[in-house]
Motif scaffolding. Structure first.
Motif, PDB file in Angstrom:
ATOM      1  N   THR A  79       1.575   9.012  -6.076  1.00 46.30           N
ATOM      2  CA  THR A  79       1.727  10.427  -5.728  1.00 46.30           C
ATOM      3  C   THR A  79       2.699  11.122  -6.673  1.00 46.30           C
ATOM      4  O   THR A  79       2.432  12.217  -7.194  1.00 46.30           O
TER       5      THR A  79
ATOM      6  N   GLU B 188       0.822  -1.208   0.000  1.00 49.78           N
ATOM      7  CA  GLU B 188       0.000   0.000   0.000  1.00 49.78           C
ATOM      8  C   GLU B 188       0.856   1.259   0.000  1.00 49.78           C
ATOM      9  O   GLU B 188       0.574   2.210  -0.739  1.00 49.78           O
ATOM     10  N   LYS B 189       1.912   1.266   0.808  1.00 49.07           N
ATOM     11  CA  LYS B 189       2.776   2.434   0.883  1.00 49.07           C
ATOM     12  C   LYS B 189       3.556   2.623  -0.419  1.00 49.07           C
ATOM     13  O   LYS B 189       3.702   3.754  -0.914  1.00 49.07           O
TER      14      LYS B 189
ATOM     15  N   ARG C 142       2.671   1.628  -3.405  1.00 47.43           N
ATOM     16  CA  ARG C 142       1.724   2.081  -4.428  1.00 47.43           C
ATOM     17  C   ARG C 142       1.380   3.558  -4.226  1.00 47.43           C
ATOM     18  O   ARG C 142       1.286   4.319  -5.190  1.00 47.43           O
ATOM     19  N   TYR C 143       1.207   3.952  -2.993  1.00 49.09           N
ATOM     20  CA  TYR C 143       0.858   5.350  -2.703  1.00 49.09           C
ATOM     21  C   TYR C 143       1.982   6.290  -3.137  1.00 49.09           C
ATOM     22  O   TYR C 143       1.733   7.324  -3.776  1.00 49.09           O
ATOM     23  N   ASN C 144       3.222   5.936  -2.805  1.00 51.36           N
ATOM     24  CA  ASN C 144       4.347   6.796  -3.162  1.00 51.36           C
ATOM     25  C   ASN C 144       4.509   6.900  -4.687  1.00 51.36           C
ATOM     26  O   ASN C 144       4.780   7.980  -5.229  1.00 51.36           O
TER      27      ASN C 144
END
Length: 213
Positions: A51, A43-44, A46-48
């Motif tokens: 973004t 999740e982290k 993918r988020y980075n």
């Protein structure tokens, strides 16, 4: 080029090579870049990645790049491992340990305004927005539509071959035959190779056409 007596075989006649070349200026730049981020959780990571990519796309649109010219080429999530020595039941051995995940988003950007140094501006802005998460793979300058130029080069090659055949016929006292068939073998890129045969009527023409940029 070879000259033989006409009417003896299908290979008899006048054989020449004609060439036609049309030079074009590139009108399209293809920028391939990758945004990737790693983290202990999917999740982290993918988020980075998302973004950074969203910031880049927003800036590209502000520079006039359209949605259709920003195309995803691949999206990948890969587990990351390391090998460590561990002791289990009194025995020492190597074991693969999961350390996290890497998310990779690859895109291709088409840049059409080459006269305004937009390529350099796009690269600088992408690097600024993507930071450590961005990697520029390649930049290629090409021609978006070379169809008309290909036909022009073909016509020039035919005219060149016909003129040579006529010259040989005039200097050898034979009659130039008419066109019998045309074959074309395309190669990759924008440089088609064209073969044109006029053999049975007394003339054969092999013609190369090239479009360069």
């Amino acid at each position: 080029s070879g000259i033989t007596n006409t009417g003896q075989s299908q290979q008899s006649g006048i054989w020449v090579t004609g060439k036609g070349k049309v030079t074009l200026e590139p009108d399209l730049a293809l920028l391939d870049m990758v945004v990737e981020a790693s983290s202990k959780s999917v999740e982290k990571a993918r988020y980075n990645t998302a973004t950074s990519m969203n910031k880049i796309v927003t800036s590209l649109k502000a520079l006039g790049i359209q949605d259709k010219d920003i195309q995803t080429r691949s999206f990948n999530i890969s587990p990351q491992y390391v090998w460590e020595e561990v002791v289990e039941n009194g025995r020492r051995h190597s074991k693969q340990i999961l350390t996290g995940y890497q998310v990779t988003h690859s895109v291709q950007i088409k840049i059409r305004e080459l006269d305004e140094d937009l390529v350099g501006i796009v690269i600088d802005q992408a690097v600024t927005d993507g930071g450590d998460n961005i990697r520029i793979n390649s930049i290629q300058f090409t021609i978006e539509n070379s169809y008309a130029a290909q036909n022009q080069a073909r016509a020039l090659a035919i005219e060149d071959g016909l003129a040579k055949a006529q010259l040989f016929a005039g200097h050898t006292g034979v009659t130039r035959g008419s066109l019998v068939f045309i074959t074309e073998n395309n190669i990759t890129g924008i440089e088609p190779r064209t073969s044109m045969d006029f053999a049975r009527a007394g003339m054969a023409l092999e013609s190369d056409t090239h479009i360069s940029s």
